[in-house]
Design an enzyme around this catalytic site. Sequence first.
Site, PDB file in Angstrom:
ATOM      1  N   ASP A  23       0.379  -1.363  -0.072  1.00  0.00           N
ATOM      2  CA  ASP A  23       0.171  -0.056   0.159  1.00  0.00           C
ATOM      3  C   ASP A  23       0.825   1.491   0.025  1.00  0.00           C
ATOM      4  O   ASP A  23       2.037   0.649   0.549  1.00  0.00           O
ATOM      5  CB  ASP A  23      -0.672   0.090   1.061  1.00  0.00           C
ATOM      6  CG  ASP A  23      -1.463   1.174   1.579  1.00  0.00           C
ATOM      7  OD1 ASP A  23      -2.672   1.366   0.059  1.00  0.00           O
ATOM      8  OD2 ASP A  23      -1.348   2.087   2.477  1.00  0.00           O
ATOM      9  N   LEU A  24      -0.005   2.144  -0.487  1.00  0.00           N
ATOM     10  CA  LEU A  24       1.016   3.519   0.078  1.00  0.00           C
ATOM     11  C   LEU A  24       0.348   4.645   0.425  1.00  0.00           C
ATOM     12  O   LEU A  24       1.509   4.407   1.483  1.00  0.00           O
ATOM     13  CB  LEU A  24       1.472   3.988  -1.788  1.00  0.00           C
ATOM     14  CG  LEU A  24       1.685   3.820  -3.094  1.00  0.00           C
ATOM     15  CD1 LEU A  24       1.785   3.918  -4.237  1.00  0.00           C
ATOM     16  CD2 LEU A  24       3.021   3.040  -2.819  1.00  0.00           C
ATOM     17  N   ASP A  25      -0.256   5.429   0.631  1.00  0.00           N
ATOM     18  CA  ASP A  25      -1.069   6.202   1.683  1.00  0.00           C
ATOM     19  C   ASP A  25      -0.874   5.408   2.781  1.00  0.00           C
ATOM     20  O   ASP A  25      -1.116   4.676   3.075  1.00  0.00           O
ATOM     21  CB  ASP A  25      -2.255   7.178   1.308  1.00  0.00           C
ATOM     22  CG  ASP A  25      -2.230   7.308  -0.075  1.00  0.00           C
ATOM     23  OD1 ASP A  25      -1.185   8.105  -0.505  1.00  0.00           O
ATOM     24  OD2 ASP A  25      -3.272   7.747  -0.819  1.00  0.00           O
ATOM     25  N   ASP A 192      -0.922   0.338   5.580  1.00  0.00           N
ATOM     26  CA  ASP A 192      -1.935  -0.043   7.259  1.00  0.00           C
ATOM     27  C   ASP A 192      -3.229  -0.442   7.702  1.00  0.00           C
ATOM     28  O   ASP A 192      -3.753   0.452   8.550  1.00  0.00           O
ATOM     29  CB  ASP A 192      -1.621   1.613   7.165  1.00  0.00           C
ATOM     30  CG  ASP A 192      -2.426   2.427   6.664  1.00  0.00           C
ATOM     31  OD1 ASP A 192      -3.632   3.332   6.514  1.00  0.00           O
ATOM     32  OD2 ASP A 192      -2.493   2.229   5.141  1.00  0.00           O
TER      33      ASP A 192
END
Length: 243
Positions: A23-25, A192
């Site tokens: 995941d990124l954000d 997250d």
Amino acid sequence: MTSGNLTESGLPTNPPPLALSFDLDDTLWPIWPTIERAEQVLHGWLGEHAPATAGRFDAAGLRALRNAVGERHPEWGHDLSRMRLESLREALVLAGDDPSLAEAAFEVFFEARQQVTLYADARDALGRLAARFPLIAVTNGNSELARVGLDTLFQGSLSAIRFGVGKPDPRIFLAACERLGAAPGRVLHIGDDLMLDVNGALEAGLQAVWLRREVGVDEPAPALNAPYRVFDNLTRLADALGC
């Protein structure tokens, strides 16, 4: 060890991963400071190019309009860019400014949205992990690895916008595994969000890590009683994977 959960002191019961998806954000950078800064940049641009719109809507008002567009169009839930663009078009129309400015306004926002500040552990840990594993990004957001400056560490990216569905839909995880050339059970997904990332990855047959940066966050347990690991930063994950 808690229900269905292997903490960072444990080892996975699955075979060792051959590849990693990220995941990124809020996994590699905090997203809301980035969005708030981009919204301020956008509002400043509107003040110069569409002053009636800037006068009618402050940054919070523009965000409220964007949220309203999302509520009216749940079918756009995987496409944050479309929702933002449409909300800007509506704001310009409501204020009596030229709606054709929406595309330029969106690009101002979008460029500022790519100016992220990585978590302190992210770049070094990603470099260590990328030296051993192929990496792919799997994101529901609209960040772009090249604009962020991380594209050299990843083999590619799957975004909900381009793929057509987002996490936790198993299809986007399985597509990531296909691109990585690894069976789902040999891919470790790191994110997250306990439901979108961990539960979504487990549902698709991947291994999963919950990157729980905020200790004490009260979130429900995943629906699946499958093992996953918890880390509070990527340095410890890289250590655990022997990188």
